[in-house]
Scaffold this active site. Sequence first.
Site, PDB file in Angstrom:
ATOM      1  CB  SER A   1      -3.846  -4.809   6.882  1.00 15.50           C
ATOM      2  OG  SER A   1      -3.409  -3.941   5.852  1.00 15.50           O
TER       3      SER A   1
ATOM      4  CE1 TYR B   1      -9.773  -3.131   6.246  1.00 16.26           C
ATOM      5  CE2 TYR B   1      -7.614  -2.206   5.753  1.00 16.26           C
ATOM      6  CZ  TYR B   1      -8.469  -3.290   5.833  1.00 16.26           C
ATOM      7  OH  TYR B   1      -8.011  -4.530   5.489  1.00 16.26           O
TER       8      TYR B   1
END
Length: 286
Positions: free
Chosen positions: A157, A170
Amino acid sequence: MDPKPDHGETSYRGSGRLAGRKALITGGDSGIGRAAAIAYAREGADVAINYFPSEEPDAREVIQLITEAGRKGIAIPGDLRDEAFCQRLVAEAVQGLGGLDIVVCNAARQQAKPSILDITTEDFDATMKTNIYAPFWIIKAALPHLQPGSCIIGTTSEQAYDPSPDLYDYAQTKAATMNYVKSLAKQLGPKGIRVNGVAPGPVRLNSRDIWLWSAHHRPRTAPCPASGSSGTGADRWVDLPLRAPPPAERDHPDRARRCLPPPRRSTLRQSPTPKRAGISAQMIPI
């Protein structure tokens, strides 16, 4: 969910690019994993999917779509935070599929918290176990079964290098994913096993919206979702088992024109590829 996410159920058309392959996909019941499983099956691969037991109805839909494509579909529910289960997951996939060529470590846990003070030790541990420990356990168990020409894919990501303030835990795991991909690519490339990372654009999961990137951060090479749907870019998960798209293809102006203005230059996309033959460590935003 309204509008209903498009995972390619009615739109994806395969062309045999993965004929005879055998793939294991974690988080295969929804979102990216669901789209990849459908695409893989329609490209000719047999597919085993893992998912959390509470997602059984969604998983059964995916298995039905795989079998309708004429391929073998195996459902293996379980909690990836458990090492013994991760080992059993790989063993069952290998046994059920008759081997393993592609491992997609896609499942992840994400929680948005405005402050680090709002994150409990239990929450933090669950995120680390799901996003970091599980790929480690799964890849270790799968590696003895992977022959030259096999592929390992991790879902990373933009959070890896530009973390959001409310994704403290995260974002750390996505930085770890980016680096395990690069490390393993160097380690396994000489053995003929490629390791790639894919950084997705906006994705909708289950009954709630999870936008992994805000609109103005959408990567320039991302396929733009059709109106009323949310794309998952499954084509990139299909391309990777065969090859990493060259820069000329990734940056083709026809793709850029269909999307929003590009963000600042991506350190993921520009990460240098090791020069030794057979190694593919570049990160490919989609």
